[in-house]
Design an enzyme around this catalytic site. Structure first.
Site, PDB file in Angstrom:
ATOM      1  N   ARG A   1     -26.790  23.260  30.483  1.00  0.00           N
ATOM      2  CA  ARG A   1     -27.167  24.629  30.120  1.00  0.00           C
ATOM      3  C   ARG A   1     -27.609  24.614  28.654  1.00  0.00           C
ATOM      4  O   ARG A   1     -27.121  23.802  27.852  1.00  0.00           O
ATOM      5  CB  ARG A   1     -25.968  25.570  30.273  1.00  0.00           C
TER       6      ARG A   1
ATOM      7  N   HIS B   1     -36.456  24.912  33.592  1.00  0.00           N
ATOM      8  CA  HIS B   1     -35.248  24.936  34.435  1.00  0.00           C
ATOM      9  C   HIS B   1     -35.620  24.649  35.898  1.00  0.00           C
ATOM     10  O   HIS B   1     -35.357  25.462  36.791  1.00  0.00           O
ATOM     11  CB  HIS B   1     -34.534  26.290  34.308  1.00  0.00           C
TER      12      HIS B   1
HETATM   13  C1  GLV Z   1     -28.962  25.279  38.363  1.00  0.00           C
HETATM   14  O1  GLV Z   1     -29.032  25.321  37.185  1.00  0.00           O
HETATM   15  C2  GLV Z   1     -27.760  25.448  39.129  1.00  0.00           C
HETATM   16  O2  GLV Z   1     -26.741  25.845  38.553  1.00  0.00           O
HETATM   17  O3  GLV Z   1     -27.792  25.201  40.339  1.00  0.00           O
END
Ligand code: GLV
Length: 309
Positions: free
Chosen positions: A224, A272
């Site tokens: 993160r 992401h």
């Molecule tokens: C992606 O970041 C997830 O948490 O699956």
């Protein structure tokens, strides 16, 4: 009672279709369609509106739509009695393993620099690293980190891992706890962060810890954005201590226009996308947890609220 989706990020239709395929009997609806909030027992959530669960007094379980649960845990208004579960999915782990391999190989072969040279018609070769010369360290030795570490090891990398606790013995060298972080970081060329974001791991990649990496190390963050202190990472790259970074996650997403990461030549950015949950792959475990939650049985992949993951 229905299984209710709370998400303002994911397109919900593929989720509804996959859940109905997994169990045609279950009513699946989105939270804006709820008429009687007292009847809602199970929620499927990703970046739900903060505080909204306070309005659902009988909610037994919230399932994340992905592996991470920080988007749920950081909401102070999750009722005490509500259980939280996360997704554990072999496809997700494999996607992260393949993405890790791609970014590490891109770094070792300097492929981005060739793309930039192509824009100026520059024919110039640079030295490259071989798999046999690279030591990769995986931070986070849970289900996902373990899989990524084992996959990279099977490709020929020397791999070590660091986690909160010793975990079960694996085929690669393990470090754990704050006391062993320096030793772990001191012997790797590439760091891959796959930690969950908790109050303990927030800001863990800061000036002090990143400086423990050897000169020229490369940082990959797939955990993160909150794990990294952005300015510390930039200053260690600018000072030449780190060779660069590949970042898939950010404190604020989308990464704001004008953030210094965008313009930094040694920082790769992806939106992401290292792993995207496939609804059809995870729907059966969500449906199973729905059934278990409404009948009061033990849940799959339940989060330990005291640990935050
Ligand atoms: C992606 O970041 C997830 O948490 O699956």
């Amino acid at each position: 009672m229905a299984l209710v989706i709370f998400s303002n990020v994911h397109k919900v239709t593929p989720w509804i279709d996959a859940l109905k395929e997994a169990d045609p009997e279950i009513e699946v609806i989105t939270h804006d369609q709820i008429k009687d909030k007292h009847k809602v027992l199970f929620a499927l959530a990703w970046n739900h509106p903060r505080g909204i669960f306070r309005e659902y007094p009988n909610l037994k379980c919230i399932s994340s739509m992905g592996a991470g649960v920080d988007h749920i845990m950081t909401d102070p208004d999750i009722p005490e009695q509500t259980k939280i579960v996360r997704i554990v999915d072999p496809l997700l782990s494999q996607d992260l393993a393949e993405f890790s391999l791609a970014v590490v190989m891109n770094h070792m072969r300097g492929l981005t620099s060739y793309r930039l040279r192509k824009e100026q018609s520059i024919w110039k070769r640079s030295r490259y690293k071989r798999i046999a010369d690279v030591k990769v360290g995986v931070m986070g030795t849970g289900v996902i980190g373990n899989h990524v570490a084992a996959f990279l090891q099977s490709c020929g990398f020397t791999v070590s891992g660091w986690g909160r606790s010793p975990g079960s013995p694996g085929t690669y060298k393990r470090y754990h706890g704050a006391d062993q972080l320096k030793d772990f970081l001191g012997e790797i060329n590439v760091l891959i962060c796959l930690l969950p974001l908790t109050p303990q791991t927030r800001g863990i990649l800061n000036h002090e810890t990143l400086a423990m990496l050897p000169q020229g190390a490369f940082v990959v963050n797939l955990g993160r954005g909150g794990h990294v202190v952005d300015q510390d990472l930039i200053s260690l790259i600018d000072s030449g201590h780190l060779s660069g970074a590949s970042l898939d996650v950010f404190e604020k997403e989308p990464l704001p226009v004008g953030h210094p990461f965008w313009a930094h030549p040694a920082i790769e950015i992806t939106p992401h996308m290292a792993s995207l949950t496939a609804p059809e792959s995870v729907a059966p475990q969500i449906v199973e947890n729905y059934r278990r939650a409404i009948t009061g049985q033990e849940l799959l992949n339940q989060v330990k609220r005291e640990l935050g993951y």
